[in-house]
Design an enzyme around this catalytic site. Structure first.
Site, PDB file in Angstrom:
ATOM      1  N   ASN A   8       0.876  -1.183   0.000  1.00 33.62           N
ATOM      2  CA  ASN A   8       0.000   0.000   0.000  1.00 33.62           C
ATOM      3  C   ASN A   8       0.908   1.227   0.000  1.00 33.62           C
ATOM      4  OD1 ASN A   8      -1.805   2.030   0.463  1.00 33.62           O
ATOM      5  ND2 ASN A   8      -2.482   1.313   2.479  1.00 33.62           N
ATOM      6  N   LYS A  10       0.122   4.252  -0.206  1.00 32.85           N
ATOM      7  CA  LYS A  10      -0.509   5.423   0.426  1.00 32.85           C
ATOM      8  C   LYS A  10      -0.267   6.676  -0.439  1.00 32.85           C
ATOM      9  CE  LYS A  10      -0.179   3.036   4.801  1.00 32.85           C
ATOM     10  NZ  LYS A  10      -0.066   3.072   6.235  1.00 32.85           N
ATOM     11  N   HIS A 104      -9.536   1.212   4.951  1.00 36.31           N
ATOM     12  CA  HIS A 104      -8.261   1.396   5.657  1.00 36.31           C
ATOM     13  C   HIS A 104      -8.461   2.329   6.850  1.00 36.31           C
ATOM     14  CE1 HIS A 104      -4.122   2.365   6.545  1.00 36.31           C
ATOM     15  NE2 HIS A 104      -3.785   1.291   5.863  1.00 36.31           N
ATOM     16  N   GLU A 106      -6.768   4.644   7.933  1.00 31.57           N
ATOM     17  CA  GLU A 106      -6.496   6.069   7.653  1.00 31.57           C
ATOM     18  C   GLU A 106      -7.707   6.753   7.005  1.00 31.57           C
ATOM     19  OE1 GLU A 106      -2.765   5.343   5.697  1.00 31.57           O
ATOM     20  OE2 GLU A 106      -1.866   4.879   7.627  1.00 31.57           O
ATOM     21  N   GLU A 195      -5.272  -5.101  10.404  1.00 32.02           N
ATOM     22  CA  GLU A 195      -4.263  -4.071  10.657  1.00 32.02           C
ATOM     23  C   GLU A 195      -4.584  -3.358  11.974  1.00 32.02           C
ATOM     24  OE1 GLU A 195      -2.251  -2.746   6.769  1.00 32.02           O
ATOM     25  OE2 GLU A 195      -4.025  -1.504   7.015  1.00 32.02           O
ATOM     26  N   GLY A 201       2.713   1.996  10.951  1.00 31.79           N
ATOM     27  CA  GLY A 201       3.731   3.041  10.870  1.00 31.79           C
ATOM     28  C   GLY A 201       4.415   3.361  12.192  1.00 31.79           C
ATOM     29  N   SER A 239       3.569  -2.316  10.346  1.00 30.35           N
ATOM     30  CA  SER A 239       5.010  -2.380  10.624  1.00 30.35           C
ATOM     31  C   SER A 239       5.652  -3.709  10.217  1.00 30.35           C
ATOM     32  CB  SER A 239       5.295  -2.078  12.107  1.00 30.35           C
ATOM     33  OG  SER A 239       4.896  -0.756  12.415  1.00 30.35           O
TER      34      SER A 239
HETATM   35  P1  13P Z   1       3.121   0.222   7.679  1.00 28.47           P
HETATM   36  O1  13P Z   1       3.630  -1.060   7.061  1.00 28.47           O
HETATM   37  O2  13P Z   1       3.862   1.440   7.244  1.00 28.47           O
HETATM   38  O3  13P Z   1       3.006   0.096   9.163  1.00 28.47           O
HETATM   39  O4  13P Z   1       1.620   0.429   7.121  1.00 28.47           O
HETATM   40  C1  13P Z   1       0.742  -0.621   7.169  1.00 28.47           C
HETATM   41  C2  13P Z   1      -0.483  -0.244   6.421  1.00 28.47           C
HETATM   42  O5  13P Z   1      -1.222   0.636   6.826  1.00 28.47           O
HETATM   43  C3  13P Z   1      -0.747  -0.946   5.154  1.00 28.47           C
HETATM   44  O6  13P Z   1      -2.048  -0.685   4.698  1.00 28.47           O
END
Ligand code: 13P
Length: 281
Positions: A8, A10, A104, A106, A195, A201, A239
């Site tokens: 992803n 982002k 997601h 976010e 997740e 992150g 992560s």
């Molecule tokens: P990270 O791998 O940066 O923690 O992000 C995970 C994520 O949100 C994938 O959709």
């Protein structure tokens, strides 16, 4: 079962030039070579670029073993309309993507997207023949209060509504589009990504046995909804990196990874994919 490793991207990278450079780095790798490629028999790779890069990335990925996904679709129309800033499932499919991430954290955090909107989005995605990677996960506070499974149960409760809408649309469309998503081929068109919000992150990860137990619960919940959902792949995200991927990959309940930061470098993304490919071989 084949593993999935999905990047992803982002809101990255900053320019289309950098997106192409990342693809160059991925595609020159021997691991992906069509004949001797070690990865692609056991591990399906996918990347989800930002909307602005989607068409160019998916064009570049034609004839390669890497699939292309969007990060979201409009909840208002599967096609066209006066919805400023949105991209519809039809537009995403037309740009060459075959999958989309939905729900997601976010989107929930920064766009206040409620979970019940996902029934509509999933129905639109399936109508336009996009597979769906549905993200679920608890916050730090919910984790601390040991509410993880009840939160996930609530988030997964969108699924029966989606099944219902699939049942009714399939009656109308399946004659014309025999490969359209239906309850019978959900194992190929739906992926759940667990997740935990607190692991995204942050460099913090749950233990492998915590993830394993959680995935077992997710799989059981899906199977209870419909027998056809028994073999849905459940990925872990949060992560994941080149160092910890093999410990997640070794667990039979963890069918792959949804990777954020570490997917932005070909080397770490492919190392994660290799870890899953060899563990699931
Ligand atoms: P990270 O791998 O940066 O923690 O992000 C995970 C994520 O949100 C994938 O959709």
């Amino acid at each position: 079962m084949q593993a999935w490793v999905i990047g992803n991207w982002k809101q990255n990278p900053a320019t289309s030039h950098e997106a192409q450079a990342l693809l160059n780095d991925l595609l020159v790798n021997d691991l992906l070579a069509p004949t001797e490629g070690r990865l692609t028999n056991t591990c399906q790779l996918m990347v989800a670029p930002s909307c602005i890069h989607l068409a160019a990335v998916s064009a570049r990925l034609q004839e390669t073993p890497i699939l292309c996904a969007a990060q979201d679709i409009s909840a208002h129309s599967d096609s066209t309309g006066a919805y400023t800033g949105d991209c519809s499932a039809q537009q995403i499919a037309d740009a060459g993507a075959t999958w989309t991430i939905l729900g997601h954290s976010e989107r929930r955090q920064y766009h206040k997207e409620p979970y019940d909107r996902l029934v509509q989005k999933m129905a639109f995605a399936f109508k336009q023949n996009l597979g769906v990677i549905l993200c679920i996960g608890e916050t730090q506070e919910q984790y601390d209060n040991e509410q993880t499974l009840s939160v996930l149960g609530e988030q997964l409760s969108v699924i029966p509504g989606v099944l219902e809408s699939l049942r009714s649309t399939n009656v109308d469309t399946n004659n014309d589009t025999p490969n359209a998503p239906s309850i019978d081929n959900m194992t190929e068109r739906l992926i759940i990504a667990y997740e935990p919000v607190w692991a995204i992150g942050t460099g913090k990860v749950p233990t492998v046995s915590e993830v394993s137990r959680t995935h077992e619960y997710i799989k059981q919940t899906l199977a209870d909804y419909a027998a056809e959902l028994t073999d849905i792949s459940v990925l872990y995200g949060g992560s994941v990196n080149a160092d910890n991927a093999s410990s997640f990959a070794a667990d039979p309940m963890i069918d792959g990874a949804l990777v954020g930061g570490a997917s932005l470098k070909a080397q770490s993304f492919l190392a994660i994919a290799e870890a899953f490919a060899s563990a699931k071989a």
